[in-house]
Design a protein around this motif. Structure first.
Motif, mmCIF file in Angstrom:
data_model
loop_
_atom_site.group_PDB
_atom_site.id
_atom_site.type_symbol
_atom_site.label_atom_id
_atom_site.label_comp_id
_atom_site.label_asym_id
_atom_site.label_seq_id
_atom_site.Cartn_x
_atom_site.Cartn_y
_atom_site.Cartn_z
ATOM 1 N N SER A 51 -12.002 -1.660 -12.012
ATOM 2 C CA SER A 51 -13.362 -2.065 -11.597
ATOM 3 C C SER A 51 -13.325 -3.041 -10.424
ATOM 4 N N MET A 52 -12.651 -2.624 -9.337
ATOM 5 C CA MET A 52 -12.540 -3.450 -8.130
ATOM 6 C C MET A 52 -12.969 -2.640 -6.913
ATOM 7 N N ASN A 53 -13.319 -3.358 -5.861
ATOM 8 C CA ASN A 53 -13.593 -2.727 -4.581
ATOM 9 C C ASN A 53 -12.281 -2.183 -4.013
ATOM 10 N N GLU A 54 -12.322 -0.947 -3.518
ATOM 11 C CA GLU A 54 -11.100 -0.287 -3.061
ATOM 12 C C GLU A 54 -10.436 -1.044 -1.913
ATOM 13 N N GLN A 55 -11.228 -1.497 -0.953
ATOM 14 C CA GLN A 55 -10.661 -2.198 0.203
ATOM 15 C C GLN A 55 -10.057 -3.544 -0.223
ATOM 16 N N TYR A 56 -10.768 -4.245 -1.117
ATOM 17 C CA TYR A 56 -10.253 -5.530 -1.602
ATOM 18 C C TYR A 56 -8.953 -5.333 -2.385
ATOM 19 N N LEU A 57 -8.917 -4.273 -3.201
ATOM 20 C CA LEU A 57 -7.721 -3.994 -3.992
ATOM 21 C C LEU A 57 -6.526 -3.691 -3.099
ATOM 22 N N SER A 58 -6.758 -2.971 -2.005
ATOM 23 C CA SER A 58 -5.675 -2.635 -1.087
ATOM 24 C C SER A 58 -4.972 -3.897 -0.580
ATOM 25 N N GLY A 59 -5.762 -4.872 -0.133
ATOM 26 C CA GLY A 59 -5.181 -6.115 0.365
ATOM 27 C C GLY A 59 -4.527 -6.930 -0.729
ATOM 28 N N LEU A 60 -5.180 -6.972 -1.905
ATOM 29 C CA LEU A 60 -4.643 -7.751 -3.019
ATOM 30 C C LEU A 60 -3.318 -7.179 -3.502
ATOM 31 N N PHE A 61 -3.211 -5.846 -3.586
ATOM 32 C CA PHE A 61 -1.989 -5.211 -4.066
ATOM 33 C C PHE A 61 -0.821 -5.523 -3.133
ATOM 34 N N LYS A 62 -1.065 -5.452 -1.823
ATOM 35 C CA LYS A 62 0.010 -5.734 -0.876
ATOM 36 C C LYS A 62 0.418 -7.196 -0.932
ATOM 37 N N LYS A 63 -0.565 -8.068 -1.139
ATOM 38 C CA LYS A 63 -0.264 -9.494 -1.231
ATOM 39 C C LYS A 63 0.602 -9.795 -2.458
ATOM 40 N N GLU A 64 0.305 -9.146 -3.569
ATOM 41 C CA GLU A 64 1.014 -9.426 -4.828
ATOM 42 C C GLU A 64 2.387 -8.759 -4.897
ATOM 43 N N THR A 65 2.531 -7.574 -4.285
ATOM 44 C CA THR A 65 3.769 -6.806 -4.445
ATOM 45 C C THR A 65 4.615 -6.735 -3.180
ATOM 46 N N GLY A 66 4.017 -7.051 -2.030
ATOM 47 C CA GLY A 66 4.751 -6.934 -0.777
ATOM 48 C C GLY A 66 4.752 -5.531 -0.218
ATOM 49 N N GLU A 67 4.060 -4.603 -0.875
ATOM 50 C CA GLU A 67 3.996 -3.214 -0.419
ATOM 51 C C GLU A 67 2.563 -2.714 -0.555
ATOM 52 N N SER A 68 2.237 -1.726 0.291
ATOM 53 C CA SER A 68 0.951 -1.055 0.089
ATOM 54 C C SER A 68 1.035 -0.212 -1.173
ATOM 55 N N PHE A 69 -0.095 0.176 -1.699
ATOM 56 C CA PHE A 69 -0.099 0.946 -2.941
ATOM 57 C C PHE A 69 0.647 2.256 -2.770
ATOM 58 N N ILE A 70 0.382 2.981 -1.677
ATOM 59 C CA ILE A 70 1.009 4.285 -1.491
ATOM 60 C C ILE A 70 2.516 4.145 -1.306
ATOM 61 N N THR A 71 2.952 3.087 -0.574
ATOM 62 C CA THR A 71 4.388 2.871 -0.381
ATOM 63 C C THR A 71 5.074 2.552 -1.706
ATOM 64 N N TYR A 72 4.397 1.745 -2.523
ATOM 65 C CA TYR A 72 4.952 1.386 -3.834
ATOM 66 C C TYR A 72 5.142 2.633 -4.694
ATOM 67 N N VAL A 73 4.125 3.491 -4.758
ATOM 68 C CA VAL A 73 4.201 4.694 -5.590
ATOM 69 C C VAL A 73 5.283 5.634 -5.070
ATOM 70 N N GLN A 74 5.348 5.808 -3.742
ATOM 71 C CA GLN A 74 6.361 6.702 -3.177
ATOM 72 C C GLN A 74 7.773 6.198 -3.478
ATOM 73 N N ARG A 75 8.006 4.890 -3.287
ATOM 74 C CA ARG A 75 9.325 4.337 -3.572
ATOM 75 C C ARG A 75 9.706 4.540 -5.019
ATOM 76 N N LEU A 76 8.760 4.282 -5.920
ATOM 77 C CA LEU A 76 9.027 4.429 -7.347
ATOM 78 C C LEU A 76 9.396 5.868 -7.680
ATOM 79 N N ARG A 77 8.683 6.810 -7.072
ATOM 80 C CA ARG A 77 8.949 8.223 -7.343
ATOM 81 C C ARG A 77 10.322 8.643 -6.811
ATOM 82 N N ILE A 78 10.684 8.171 -5.638
ATOM 83 C CA ILE A 78 11.995 8.523 -5.086
ATOM 84 C C ILE A 78 13.105 7.913 -5.930
#
Length: 480
Positions: A403-430
């Motif tokens: 239940s978050m704004n998509e744009q806000y979540l994008s910035g928050l996720f990168k701030k917390e993890t050091g990666e964008s959401f898509i990069t994080y998912v791709q790395r995990l899958r590889i």
């Protein structure tokens, strides 16, 4: 003592029965008398009665009618019937309705009465054992939670009224974790049941420790010892009143802790606090592991284990901590955690550390970087992604999930993890694909689908970008 109600309309017969047996030596006491069934039934409803010795033929309500009345109302008392020669039909009816036996009043042989009393005592003892099986299991868990300072976590507590049903005296036999079994039968063999009104032996196991409790109603102190391997001791407490059980158990747990740390020169007051280490430290270990900084993580674990040994942390809680960390490592790498049996059988502080370090090395082979975040919504997303890696995962879907704004979540996720959401998912899958290529014989197409790639060509392209190998080359290189 088991309580007897004597029901007989002839006073001299009652007197004869009372005088014929040394009741207390057999574990019984005659607590009341009645002249007919009505009077007896009133008394049975008001006082605890274990055995009714009743005449069959009496005015107002006979013995068979009293027996039927008791059974119909669920009374647990056993019955022994007194009868005359011409009352065998009624005696037969009494047996059919659950009487233990009958005795001829005219002969009234002591041996016959004692034989019936032994039979009743056996039935009463077995009934009490079945009742205690549940009561004591709850009682041990309650006391154990108090020993570890976790009473609020206990599932159930016994009130004073129920505790009153537990025998008055107890002795504990204890065996350290990792030793050969200490069985109920071994301890029972030390006691002669004939010496006791009631003797109940029960085992309680927790985290590999073996405790055998011997319960008795009389304060009959006997020095008992077990002939077992000297290098694997059996610890024995004195016989104490049940009110002292918690204190005795704490002392024996302290002795077990000395054995755990292979030390005999630590006093009770020098034993360290019961807790192990804080959640902050535990989270620090997990962060290192999730960042794939395995050697740093192992070094921190060794440091923590050394400090716990110096402070003599309670061994049970050391095992709990190791098992909890192992479960977290297994969750990070999607591998099965260590069987509880391994933690239970560990017999020393060093052995637990060896096991947890081996597990870290094992999990390090499946290097999946599962980032820890202090932000609750990001943590929820990370857990969801890790559990649904083979499904479609989008930033939009995750924004709806928390239940978050998509744009806000994008910035928050990168701030917390050091990666964008898509990069994080791709790395995990590889990284998951690397694991399946190393450890399984699955085809590349199956692995592609299993880790969540819809298009094989995109998977091949991304795999080479991140590893510098094609999946086939990676598998071959790993085998070399």
């Amino acid at each position: 003592m088991w309580n007897i109600l004597l029901v007989e309309d002839e006073p001299f017969v009652r007197r004869s029965v009372r005088q014929s047996i040394p009741w207390e030596q057999l574990g019984f006491q005659v607590i009341a008398e009645a002249e007919d069934g009505y009077e007896a039934w009133d008394y049975m409803q008001a006082q605890p009665i274990d055995l009714v010795i009743s005449d069959i033929v009496m005015p107002f309500m006979d013995g068979v009618a009293l027996l039927k009345q008791a059974k119909e109302h669920g009374h647990s008392a056993h019955f022994i019937m007194l009868t005359c020669l011409n009352e065998f039909e009624m005696a037969r009816q009494a047996i059919q309705h659950g009487a233990v036996g009958y005795i001829l009043k005219l002969s009234m042989e002591r041996e016959e009465l004692e034989s019936n009393l032994f039979k009743v005592r056996k039935l009463l003892s077995e009934k009490r054992r079945q009742h205690l099986l549940y009561l004591l299991t709850v009682y041990y868990k309650d006391l154990w939670s108090q020993l570890l300072g976790k009473r609020e976590e206990a599932e159930q507590h016994l009130d004073e009224e129920i505790v009153a049903q537990i025998p008055a005296y107890v002795r504990i036999y204890a065996r350290p974790a990792g030793c050969e079994p200490l069985t109920i039968q071994q301890v029972e063999a030390l006691y002669d049941p004939a010496d006791y009104d009631f003797l109940y032996v029960q085992q309680f196991k927790v985290w590999g420790y073996q405790f055998v409790f011997v319960w008795q109603d009389k304060e009959l102190e006997r020095q008992q010892s077990l002939a077992m391997n000297d290098s694997e001791p059996v610890l024995v407490t004195a016989l104490v009143a049940k009110e002292k059980l918690l204190e005795q158990w704490e002392q024996i747990l302290h002795q077990l802790n000395q054995y755990w740390y292979r030390s005999t020169n630590i006093s009770q007051s020098e034993a360290g606090p019961r807790w192990t280490f804080s959640w902050k430290e535990e989270r620090q270990v997990l962060k290192l592991m999730e960042a794939m900084e395995w050697e740093e993580g192992k070094a921190l674990l060794c440091s923590i284990w050394t400090r716990m040994a110096a402070e003599r942390k309670q061994a049970v809680l050391v095992k709990e901590t190791a098992a909890r960390l192992d479960k977290a490592f297994a969750r990070m790498t999607e591998k099965e955690e260590t069987e509880t049996k391994q933690w239970e059988q560990a017999s020393s502080h060093e052995e637990i550390l060896e096991i947890i370090i081996r597990r870290v090395d094992y999990y390090a082979k499946y290097q999946v970087k599962h980032v820890v975040s202090d932000h609750p919504e990001i943590s929820r997303i990370i857990d969801y992604v890790f559990s649904h890696l083979n499904q479609e995962l989008t930033l939009k879907g995750m924004a709806q999930y928390v239940s978050m704004n998509e744009q806000y979540l994008s910035g928050l996720f990168k701030k917390e993890t050091g990666e964008s959401f898509i990069t994080y998912v791709q790395r995990l899958r590889i990284e998951q694909a690397q694991f399946y290529l190393r450890e399984t014989e699955q085809s590349i197409s199956d692995i592609c689908q299993r880790v969540g790639f819809a298009h094989k060509n995109y998977f091949l392209k991304l795999f080479r970008e991140q590893t510098s190998y094609s999946p086939s080359e990676y598998r071959l290189e790993h085998r070399r």
